[in-house]
Design a protein around this motif. Structure first.
Motif, short mmCIF file in Angstrom:
data_model
loop_
_atom_site.label_atom_id
_atom_site.label_comp_id
_atom_site.label_asym_id
_atom_site.label_seq_id
_atom_site.Cartn_x
_atom_site.Cartn_y
_atom_site.Cartn_z
N TYR A 138 -100.36 39.29 -11.59
CA TYR A 138 -99.74 40.03 -12.71
C TYR A 138 -99.56 41.51 -12.42
O TYR A 138 -98.93 42.22 -13.20
CB TYR A 138 -100.61 39.88 -13.97
CG TYR A 138 -100.76 38.46 -14.46
CD1 TYR A 138 -99.64 37.72 -14.87
CD2 TYR A 138 -102.00 37.84 -14.54
CE1 TYR A 138 -99.78 36.42 -15.33
CE2 TYR A 138 -102.15 36.55 -15.01
CZ TYR A 138 -101.03 35.85 -15.40
OH TYR A 138 -101.17 34.55 -15.86
N GLY A 170 -102.72 45.98 -14.86
CA GLY A 170 -102.96 45.66 -16.26
C GLY A 170 -102.94 46.89 -17.17
O GLY A 170 -102.69 46.79 -18.36
N GLN A 198 -100.71 47.57 -20.30
CA GLN A 198 -100.35 46.31 -20.92
C GLN A 198 -101.44 45.94 -21.92
O GLN A 198 -102.56 46.45 -21.86
CB GLN A 198 -100.24 45.20 -19.88
CG GLN A 198 -99.26 45.48 -18.75
CD GLN A 198 -98.82 44.19 -18.08
OE1 GLN A 198 -98.27 43.30 -18.70
NE2 GLN A 198 -99.06 44.10 -16.77
N LEU A 203 -104.33 44.01 -22.86
CA LEU A 203 -105.33 43.19 -22.16
C LEU A 203 -106.16 42.41 -23.17
O LEU A 203 -106.37 42.89 -24.28
CB LEU A 203 -106.25 44.09 -21.32
CG LEU A 203 -105.61 44.76 -20.11
CD1 LEU A 203 -106.60 45.74 -19.47
CD2 LEU A 203 -105.16 43.75 -19.08
N LEU A 240 -104.60 39.66 -20.27
CA LEU A 240 -103.25 39.16 -20.02
C LEU A 240 -103.21 37.64 -20.15
O LEU A 240 -104.08 36.95 -19.61
CB LEU A 240 -102.81 39.53 -18.60
CG LEU A 240 -102.86 41.02 -18.24
CD1 LEU A 240 -102.49 41.22 -16.76
CD2 LEU A 240 -101.90 41.83 -19.13
N THR A 247 -97.40 36.76 -19.36
CA THR A 247 -97.24 38.11 -18.78
C THR A 247 -96.27 38.06 -17.60
O THR A 247 -96.28 37.10 -16.82
CB THR A 247 -98.62 38.61 -18.28
OG1 THR A 247 -99.54 38.52 -19.35
CG2 THR A 247 -98.54 40.04 -17.78
N GLU A 278 -113.44 43.05 -19.33
CA GLU A 278 -113.30 43.94 -18.18
C GLU A 278 -114.68 44.46 -17.78
O GLU A 278 -115.44 44.91 -18.64
CB GLU A 278 -112.45 45.15 -18.53
CG GLU A 278 -111.00 44.87 -18.78
CD GLU A 278 -110.28 46.15 -19.20
OE1 GLU A 278 -110.05 47.01 -18.33
OE2 GLU A 278 -110.00 46.29 -20.40
N ILE A 306 -107.69 45.11 -15.14
CA ILE A 306 -107.18 43.77 -15.42
C ILE A 306 -108.25 42.93 -16.10
O ILE A 306 -109.45 43.09 -15.85
CB ILE A 306 -106.65 43.06 -14.14
CG1 ILE A 306 -105.89 41.79 -14.54
CG2 ILE A 306 -107.78 42.72 -13.17
CD1 ILE A 306 -104.86 41.36 -13.54
#
Ligand SMILES: NC(=O)c1ccc[n+]([C@@H]2O[C@H](COP(=O)([O-])OP(=O)(O)OC[C@H]3O[C@@H](n4cnc5c(N)ncnc54)[C@H](O)[C@@H]3O)[C@@H](O)[C@H]2O)c1
Length: 310
Positions: free
Chosen positions: A126, A129, A132, A134, A136, A140, A246, A280
């Motif tokens: 992807y 991250g 974006q 999160l 994902l 995505t 994360e 990510i």
């Protein structure tokens, strides 16, 4: 059940082989031992698993073996997994990860295998991250930052092709950064293997960048559970496997230092490495809804299990 595990002498593959053997399956490991290790298979081979040393780029040998054994399920994990190597030699990476996967699919078609479980990557497919929403999910946009991520994605395309053309039943598991016992430091979550080794040898961890970069770390036992669930399901297409959480490299170093009761496990900092994403994490909602899977090992428990195995 008769099954093949390509890459079964490797880190993740050997844990899967152990689980399959434990539930009474007839397991053939297909591996060229390029990064896999025989020692990973000690107990599985003693319990009846078979190892065939074979390079998945050898289409004829793979097809002949598959036709002879007619596995119901093929777990396909054999791959070139080194992200840096993939950028240095993208053609080799593609030969193993794309060409090798095409060979596995062609062999499966020829032998009438019922189900292919392909181990893909969510961590490298992807792209970045940060910026974006999160974690994902599978919708995505695909934007790999390495030849490795691209070759895994291309291989997923071949799975879908073989479904459309020949009705093969396939699933692609997009894994977060997997860690646990037997891990080689080269892989996607190699940082944990490296830190554990340093902790045991009295060294200090080196962090590239400021350590705030995050990954979705997934314990290998949870990956095995998902692969077994995937084999038994009829779900097709891409399915993320992650925790949705994360964890930063600073958190890893801090947690490991605490678990190892190590004084002075203070990180040293080095310049950031090019091509690494900042953040990510993966949304595994589809895996939960369709495979009935969710990770059960917390990062702290998984790190403890990993340390204990060294
Ligand atoms: N470790 C992670 O964090 C992670 C994350 C996402 C996806 N994956 C995927 O999981 C799979 C297993 O990775 P791993 O971390 O256990 O790595 P690994 O290197 O331990 O396992 C790969 C195995 O494939 C074998 N192999 C490599 N090239 C081969 C070839 N041409 N023919 C036959 N066998 C070959 C190796 O000998 C090794 O046993 C790979 O497909 C990898 O892309 C791993």
């Amino acid at each position: 059940m008769d099954c093949f595990v390509t890459g079964g002498a490797g880190f993740i593959g050997s844990h899967l082989v152990d689980a399959l053997v434990a539930r009474g399956d007839q397991v053939t490991v297909v591996d060229d031992l390029s990064t896999g290790r025989l020692v990973n298979l000690d107990s599985a081979l003693a319990a009846g698993a078979k190892l065939v040393e074979l390079d998945i780029r050898d289409a004829a040998a793979l097809a002949a073996l598959t036709l002879e054994r007619k596995p119901e399920t093929i777990f396909h994990l054999a791959a070139q997994i080194d992200v840096r190597k993939s950028l240095e030699d993208p053609a080799f990476d593609a030969a193993v990860n794309v060409g090798g996967t095409a060979n596995v699919l062609e062999a499966a078609r020829g032998a009438g295998s019922g189900r292919i479980v392909f181990v893909s990557t969510g961590g490298a497919i992807y792209g970045e991250g940060e910026g974006q929403q999160l974690p994902l999910d599978e919708a995505t946009a695909i934007a790999p930052l390495s030849a490795y991520g691209q070759s895994k994605y291309a291989a997923e395309g071949y799975l879908a092709l073989y479904e459309r053309l020949y009705g093969l039943s396939t699933i692609a598991l997009r894994l977060g950064n997997v860690y646990g016992p037997r891990q080689d430091p080269l892989g996607e979550a190699g940082v944990i293997a490296i830190f554990c080794g340093l902790l045991r040898s009295g060294g200090r961890p080196t962090i590239f960048g400021d350590g705030t970069q995050t990954r979705d770390y997934l314990y290998v036992g949870d990956v095995v559970a998902a692969a077994l669930a995937a084999a038994g399901s009829e779900t097709t297409g891409a399915v993320n496997l992650g925790t949705g959480r994360e964890a930063s490299v600073l958190e890893l170093a801090e947690t490991l230092g605490r678990l190892g009761s190590a004084d002075g496990f203070e990180p040293e900092f080095a310049p950031p490495r090019a091509g690494e994403v900042q953040r990510i994490s993966l949304d595994a909602g589809r895996a939960e809804a369709e495979l009935g899977w969710r990770p059960t090992t917390s990062l702290e428990d998984g790190l403890r299990l990993t340390l204990d195995a060294i």
